[in-house]
Design an enzyme around this catalytic site. Structure first.
Site, PDB file in Angstrom:
ATOM      1  N   ALA A   8       0.867  -1.308  -0.119  1.00 23.69           N
ATOM      2  CA  ALA A   8      -0.123  -0.122   0.039  1.00 23.69           C
ATOM      3  C   ALA A   8       0.776   1.248   0.045  1.00 23.69           C
ATOM      4  O   ALA A   8       0.444   2.513   0.472  1.00 23.69           O
ATOM      5  CB  ALA A   8      -0.930   0.013   1.025  1.00 23.69           C
ATOM      6  N   ARG A  14      -3.174   9.314  -9.495  1.00 23.51           N
ATOM      7  CA  ARG A  14      -4.062   9.366 -10.556  1.00 23.51           C
ATOM      8  C   ARG A  14      -5.625   9.641  -9.884  1.00 23.51           C
ATOM      9  O   ARG A  14      -6.424   9.937 -10.538  1.00 23.51           O
ATOM     10  CB  ARG A  14      -4.293   8.210 -11.490  1.00 23.51           C
ATOM     11  CG  ARG A  14      -3.244   8.438 -12.473  1.00 23.51           C
ATOM     12  CD  ARG A  14      -3.214   6.946 -13.511  1.00 23.51           C
ATOM     13  NE  ARG A  14      -2.631   6.029 -13.005  1.00 23.51           N
ATOM     14  CZ  ARG A  14      -2.973   4.695 -13.409  1.00 23.51           C
ATOM     15  NH1 ARG A  14      -3.620   4.367 -14.513  1.00 23.51           N
ATOM     16  NH2 ARG A  14      -2.419   3.734 -12.739  1.00 23.51           N
ATOM     17  N   LYS A  21      -4.783   7.222  -1.736  1.00 21.37           N
ATOM     18  CA  LYS A  21      -5.472   6.390  -2.118  1.00 21.37           C
ATOM     19  C   LYS A  21      -6.151   5.356  -1.460  1.00 21.37           C
ATOM     20  O   LYS A  21      -7.595   5.269  -1.573  1.00 21.37           O
ATOM     21  CB  LYS A  21      -4.808   5.838  -3.321  1.00 21.37           C
ATOM     22  CG  LYS A  21      -5.540   4.664  -4.035  1.00 21.37           C
ATOM     23  CD  LYS A  21      -5.019   4.347  -5.455  1.00 21.37           C
ATOM     24  CE  LYS A  21      -4.127   3.197  -5.416  1.00 21.37           C
ATOM     25  NZ  LYS A  21      -3.564   2.666  -6.564  1.00 21.37           N
ATOM     26  N   TYR A 384     -33.541  23.534  24.997  1.00 21.96           N
ATOM     27  CA  TYR A 384     -32.198  24.183  25.042  1.00 21.96           C
ATOM     28  C   TYR A 384     -32.318  25.692  25.509  1.00 21.96           C
ATOM     29  O   TYR A 384     -32.934  26.347  24.960  1.00 21.96           O
ATOM     30  CB  TYR A 384     -31.399  24.101  23.851  1.00 21.96           C
ATOM     31  CG  TYR A 384     -29.938  24.410  23.756  1.00 21.96           C
ATOM     32  CD1 TYR A 384     -29.235  24.112  24.572  1.00 21.96           C
ATOM     33  CD2 TYR A 384     -29.588  25.370  22.972  1.00 21.96           C
ATOM     34  CE1 TYR A 384     -27.740  24.534  24.571  1.00 21.96           C
ATOM     35  CE2 TYR A 384     -28.124  25.867  22.532  1.00 21.96           C
ATOM     36  CZ  TYR A 384     -27.502  25.457  23.237  1.00 21.96           C
ATOM     37  OH  TYR A 384     -26.106  25.862  23.549  1.00 21.96           O
TER      38      TYR A 384
END
Ligand code: UD1
Ligand code: MG
Length: 453
Positions: A8, A14, A21, A384
């Site tokens: 890897a 590309r 990647k 809230y």
């Protein structure tokens, strides 16, 4: 004993991305996790991941699921495997090498390769495939007796070799002793790289046989190099998942627009309408109707539920619940059996107990809504105060009138009622009706003023 090495370290130029990647997502998971899972299923231990470009990010994401080895300079696939020597040499009988950018490769294919190596006397077993578009792949060169003699990379191939349709998938299982004895003898080639593929020729030169297992489906071995490949892989993965679900008894009206991530469980006779997305750790029970236009992430849904055009995240829904159209369950929503949630409802961190109903335009946050309570149209929990979140609690069979504001913290007892438009700032005792702004118990009307008849 087997160790799996996953390569890897490549840059993945590309992809045109700042993200390494192998961390791009496929089916909601990083590409690299597919090869890690397949490897772990096979060898029963974390594989060795050779990392280079973006190595730190990959390490951080993958964590303890793999063991890591750095390849500081990318000098080829052979060089990448050389980096694992100190970790692996002498540790196992076989070493299987695979790539991190081949996410569709299934564990059972690796298993077949490993089995072949175990029963084969030669030092290398490898996966090949026959394809009409061999572009980019190394070609498998066979001798007159059909045995494999070498792998030739496209850039080094003669015109006759370029015409070969059998290609190198790039996945090998080696006899470990032979691998460690020969790896460092791989020559540095003209391109300044050490090719792992050169080991094939070296084995043949020693009179050993190299066994090639030709795969039926090359699609399992597609490597991801571009975002176009990524989308193609996504489509293939989707097809695989959807077909498995249909074969297990789930109806998909339009598999092409049904997006279900790996690991999602869907029960028998559930019908899924188009443009439905089921992500994360989601379970849907039996006989449900889901979609169209629905997104569910990491939810547990019971059986016999109907969910239309809604978004559900990190929520639990029991059996016989109806949601939508346009419902939104957020984290911590829990809808018990038979709850009905109609259009434009939002529930967050709240429990709606058995048979509770909220038909239209409501926000329920940080609440516990009792059994059979009816939440009128436009009811809002004001949970809230700008600093803290507060709780709203209702008892059983409470009737909340349309457009009620429940200003938390507030509690309504069993059978309490609020009139339309009330702003409830104080607790309401059981059986009491409150009205107005701020809401107060409605005074008992004198007998004389009560309507007659
Ligand atoms: C390689 C094979 C080729 C095969 C093809 C299949 C070699 C010499 N060629 O070619 O026969 O048909 O895969 O896809 O092996 N990597 C590293 N470190 C490196 C170089 C590569 O970790 O120094 C990793 C890459 O990240 C990638 C994998 O190895 O995951 C393959 O590398 P890549 O450069 O794509 O090899 P190919 O030229 O495609
Ligand atoms: Mg490649």
């Amino acid at each position: 004993m087997l160790d799996v090495v996953i390569l890897a370290a490549g840059q993945g130029t590309r992809m045109k991305s700042t993200l390494p990647k192998v961390l791009h997502l496929l089916g909601g998971k990083p590409l690299v996790s597919y090869s890690i899972d397949a490897a772990t299923a096979l060898s029963g231990k974390p594989p060795v991941l050779v990392v280079g470009h973006g190595g730190d990010q990959v390490r951080e994401q993958v964590g303890s699921a793999a063991r890591f080895v750095d390849q500081a300079e990318q000098l080829g696939t052979g060089h990448a495997v050389m980096q694992t020597r100190s970790l692996l040499a002498g540790k196992s009988d076989h070493v299987l090498v695979t790539y991190a950018d081949m996410p569709l490769l299934q564990s059972k294919t690796l298993q077949t390769l490993y089995k072949a190596q175990q029963s084969h006397a030669g030092p290398i077993n490898m996966l090949t495939a026959v394809t009409d578009s061999p572009r980019g792949f190394g070609r498998i060169v066979r001798g007159e007796d059909e045995t494999v003699t070498s792998i030739v990379e496209e850039s080094h191939a003669t015109p006759e070799q370029l015409a070969i349709k059998e290609v190198n998938v790039g996945i090998y299982c080696f006899d470990a002793t032979w691998l460690w004895d020969h790896l460092d003898a791989i020559p540095l080639n003209k391109k300044g790289e050490y090719y792992l593929t050169d080991l094939v020729e070296m084995a043949v030169a020693e009179g050993k046989t190299v066994n090639a297992l030709c795969m039926e489906h090359l699609e399992e071995a597609i490597g991801i190099n571009t975002r176009v490949h990524l989308a193609e892989a996504e489509a293939m993965l989707r097809k695989r998942i959807n077909e498995a679900l249909m074969n297990s008894g789930v109806t998909l009206l339009d598999p092409a627009t049904t997006y279900i991530h790996p690991g999602v469980v869907v029960g028998q006779d559930t019908v899924i309408y188009p443009n439905t997305h089921l992500y994360g750790e989601t379970t849907v029970g039996e006989n449900c109707t889901v979609g169209p236009n629905t997104m569910i992430e990491s939810c547990t849904i019971g059986s016999h539920c109907t969910i239309i055009a809604s978004v559900l995240e990190y929520a639990v829904v029991e059996d016989h619940v109806e949601i939508g159209p346009f419902g939104h369950l957020r984290k911590g929503a829990y809808l018990e059996q038979g709850v009905h949630m109609g259009n434009f409802g939002e529930v967050k961190n709240s429990r709606l107990r058995q048979g509770a109903k909220m038909g239209h335009f409501s926000y329920i946050g940080d609440a516990d809504i009792g059994e059979e309570t009816n939440i009128g149209a436009g009811t809002i929990t004001a949970n809230y105060d700008g600093v803290h979140k507060h709780k709203t609690i209702t008892g059983k069979r409470v009737f909340i009138g349309s457009d009620t504001m429940l200003v938390a913290p507030v509690e309504l007892g069993d059978d309490a009622r609020t009139a339309a438009g009330s702003v409830v700032t104080h607790d309401v005792p059981p059986g009491t009706l409150v009205v107005g702004v701020p809401a107060r118990p409605r005074p008992q009307q004198p007998e004389s003023q009560k309507r007659k008849g």
